[in-house]
Design an enzyme around this catalytic site. Structure first.
Site, short mmCIF file in Angstrom:
data_model
loop_
_atom_site.label_atom_id
_atom_site.label_comp_id
_atom_site.label_asym_id
_atom_site.label_seq_id
_atom_site.Cartn_x
_atom_site.Cartn_y
_atom_site.Cartn_z
N ASN A 243 0.86 -0.94 0.31
CA ASN A 243 -0.27 0.02 0.04
C ASN A 243 0.54 1.41 0.41
OD1 ASN A 243 0.83 0.95 2.86
ND2 ASN A 243 -0.08 -1.70 3.41
N ASP B 290 -4.03 -5.85 4.86
CA ASP B 290 -5.50 -6.82 5.89
C ASP B 290 -5.32 -8.12 5.04
OD1 ASP B 290 -6.10 -5.35 7.36
OD2 ASP B 290 -7.18 -4.14 5.84
N LYS C 134 7.50 -17.58 -10.44
CA LYS C 134 7.09 -16.72 -11.43
C LYS C 134 5.89 -17.48 -11.60
CE LYS C 134 7.46 -12.72 -14.45
NZ LYS C 134 8.42 -12.38 -15.67
N PHE D 262 -4.40 2.78 14.40
CA PHE D 262 -4.17 4.13 13.75
C PHE D 262 -5.71 3.13 12.64
CE2 PHE D 262 -2.17 7.45 12.71
CZ PHE D 262 -0.69 7.51 14.17
N LYS E 66 -12.97 0.74 16.23
CA LYS E 66 -12.27 -1.23 16.11
C LYS E 66 -11.29 0.04 17.66
CE LYS E 66 -10.65 0.11 11.43
NZ LYS E 66 -9.77 0.81 9.80
N LYS F 152 -10.63 -3.64 19.85
CA LYS F 152 -8.86 -3.91 19.56
C LYS F 152 -8.69 -3.61 21.05
CE LYS F 152 -9.06 -4.30 14.87
NZ LYS F 152 -8.16 -4.24 13.21
O1 PMT Z 1 3.11 6.20 6.69
P1 PMT Z 1 2.61 7.17 5.51
O2 PMT Z 1 2.58 7.39 4.47
O3 PMT Z 1 3.33 8.35 6.48
O4 PMT Z 1 1.02 7.42 6.03
C1 PMT Z 1 0.41 7.58 7.43
C2 PMT Z 1 -0.60 6.68 7.69
C3 PMT Z 1 -1.41 7.04 6.49
C4 PMT Z 1 -0.17 4.82 7.12
C5 PMT Z 1 -0.93 6.42 9.37
O5 PMT Z 1 -1.57 7.50 9.33
C6 PMT Z 1 -1.99 5.24 9.43
O6 PMT Z 1 -3.92 5.82 9.13
N1 PMT Z 1 -2.05 4.42 9.97
C7 PMT Z 1 -2.80 3.23 9.88
C8 PMT Z 1 -3.29 2.39 8.35
C9 PMT Z 1 -4.13 1.37 8.64
O7 PMT Z 1 -3.67 0.12 7.86
O8 PMT Z 1 -5.15 1.98 9.18
P2 PMT Z 1 -6.28 0.49 9.32
O9 PMT Z 1 -7.90 0.51 9.41
O10 PMT Z 1 -6.32 -0.60 7.94
O11 PMT Z 1 -6.14 -0.18 10.56
C10 PMT Z 1 -6.37 -0.39 11.77
C11 PMT Z 1 -5.35 -0.30 13.47
O12 PMT Z 1 -4.73 -2.22 13.05
C12 PMT Z 1 -3.38 0.16 12.78
O13 PMT Z 1 -3.59 0.79 13.98
C13 PMT Z 1 -3.28 -1.13 11.97
O14 PMT Z 1 -1.99 -0.97 11.93
C14 PMT Z 1 -3.52 -2.39 12.58
N2 PMT Z 1 -3.39 -3.55 11.86
C15 PMT Z 1 -4.08 -3.97 10.60
C16 PMT Z 1 -4.72 -4.82 10.01
C17 PMT Z 1 -3.53 -6.09 10.95
N3 PMT Z 1 -3.44 -7.12 9.68
N4 PMT Z 1 -3.24 -5.36 11.94
C18 PMT Z 1 -2.66 -4.82 11.86
O15 PMT Z 1 -2.31 -4.50 13.56
#
Ligand code: PMT
Length: 415
Positions: free
Chosen positions: A221, A290, A300, A334, A348, A352
């Site tokens: 991503n 995800d 490949k 986040f 969330k 979580k």
């Molecule tokens: O890296 P930059 O370019 O500076 O951009 C910053 C950002 C936009 C990436 C950052 O500010 C941000 O929003 N990070 C979280 C992105 C994200 O994956 O969001 P989510 O809503 O999909 O996930 C929610 C939370 O679960 C996040 O804290 C993520 O780290 C966590 N997660 C998600 C999936 C997974 N399999 N395991 C996790 O721990």
């Protein structure tokens, strides 16, 4: 008047050297004391008298300019004095030759010896012919200088003195002076930084993950890691031990931060679990994929005319797992959303077991993924929501720690 007031202005030998006079004036108008240091070739373009008249100070032009033996000794150590007395070193125009010398530590004149003895903030404003700017040697030197935390003021595009059109023209003096003012503010904030995270161990995740589809392709991503790295920098500045688990990014780890590079969500999960025990705060800024391909083929995947479908499995939810094991730790997640920001963040936080979720609307231009700035809403376990206006990612990071420390105090006084 800025808190950081002393600026050493190095002037390199290029046609843009005359613009350094305007820069000296723009800096002085902002309240800086300016000490000009000229290279020998800069003197071919502008006379030191111009800068002396503008700044009211003697201009330094040579490492060994003295005539008596006593003077020789004092001029031989003058670069140390200049390095110690100034908080910011600005070089404009920074020629290709100067960039190469700085990147590789060559020190054969006053400016380059001052640079090596200097420990403050460095701002470099390059100017040169477009081909010289685009040359891999110059770009590699810039990469090295950026990795040292120096600020590079990108040259403007336009018609150059040589007649070529493209990048290479010195940025406008007003724009450079504005950047120096911002750097001065950052340096001042650092000098007065509170050490309220002394004794804390902060575990931070940053960047994207890469999930292989075959040996040459992967799912990923747009995360650049800037938000997570800003959090790491802020935590280290405030006195914490910082463990930074980072997906593949091009950023250099901030000073005093323990970097653990990972690639996939599974590797990130393992690194987080391995370092969870000493952590007192966990912040999950990483954009974890995800879904992944569970058993990617060893060879490949060949292109055919047929439609290709991929079967993907969910990756481990690291945040949810930390939430289950969190104990007394403060846990911040986040949420990158394109709609229903606060509702999604609340959902969330509950599911979580977080203490705070930093919600960012990632559909907006100039904030969120890849940008240097962000605009977020802090959604707290207490039910409070705090909108944080658009600001640099380092300011947002400090704001997050301010709120975490309030949560920490509230939790302690409730016990
Ligand atoms: O890296 P930059 O370019 O500076 O951009 C910053 C950002 C936009 C990436 C950052 O500010 C941000 O929003 N990070 C979280 C992105 C994200 O994956 O969001 P989510 O809503 O999909 O996930 C929610 C939370 O679960 C996040 O804290 C993520 O780290 C966590 N997660 C998600 C999936 C997974 N399999 N395991 C996790 O721990």
């Amino acid at each position: 008047m800025p808190v950081t007031t002393n600026v050493a202005l190095g002037v390199g030998g290029g046609i843009a050297a005359y613009k350094a006079a305007e820069l000296a004036r723009a800096l002085m108008e902002r309240g800086f004391f300016v000490q000009v240091v000229m290279t020998r070739s800069a003197e071919e373009f502008v006379r030191p008298l111009t800068f002396a008249a503008l700044t009211g100070r003697k201009v330094i032009t040579n490492l060994f300019s003295a005539t008596s033996a006593e003077d020789t000794l004092s001029s031989a150590i003058e670069h140390i004095r200049v390095a110690q007395e100034n908080q910011i070193l600005v070089i404009a125009p920074a020629t290709a030759d100067l960039l190469a010398k700085l990147a590789h530590g060559l020190a054969d004149d006053f400016l380059t010896t001052t640079y090596l003895a200097f420990t403050g903030a460095v701002v470099l404003a390059p100017a040169m012919n477009t081909n010289m700017w685009n040359h891999p040697a110059t770009q590699e030197n810039l990469r090295i200088l950026r990795s040292r935390g120096h600020v590079i003021v990108e040259p403007d595009e336009g018609i150059l003195a040589c007649g070529m059109v493209g990048p290479g023209r010195l940025a406008e003096p007003e724009a450079i002076a504005q950047i120096v003012a911002t750097v001065a503010l950052g340096a001042a904030n650092k000098a007065t930084a509170k050490h309220d995270l002394d004794g804390e161990t902060v575990l931070i995740t940053a960047g994207p993950t890469q999930e292989p589809l075959d040996p040459v392709r992967y799912l990923t991503n747009r995360s650049s890691g800037k938000m997570g790295y800003a959090l790491a920098e802020a935590a280290a500045e405030r006195g914490a031990r910082v463990i930074l688990v980072s997906g593949p990014v091009t950023l250099a780890a901030p000073a005093r931060v323990e970097l653990i590079p990972v690639r996939t969500a599974a590797e990130m999960r393992q690194a987080v679990m391995d370092h969870l025990e000493p952590a007192t705060m966990v912040i999950k800024a990483a954009a974890v994929a995800d879904y992944h391909r569970a058993n990617p083929p060893q060879q490949k995947v060949k292109k055919t005319a047929a439609r290709l479908s991929l079967e993907l499995d969910p990756t481990p939810d690291i945040l949810a797992e930390v939430g289950r094991k969190k104990g007394d730790r403060l846990l911040v997640g986040f949420a990158a959303e394109t709609q229903n920001l606060v509702e999604e963040a609340r959902r969330k936080m509950q599911s979580k077991n977080c203490d705070m979720v930093v919600a960012n609307l990632v559909s907006q231009q100039g904030v969120g993924f890849e940008s240097d700035e962000n605009e977020v809403t802090l959604v707290l376990r207490t039910g409070e929501t705090i909108p944080v206006e658009r600001a640099s990612k380092i300011s947002i990071a400090h704001r997050i720690f301010d709120e975490m420390m309030k949560l920490r105090l509230a939790l302690h006084s409730a016990q």
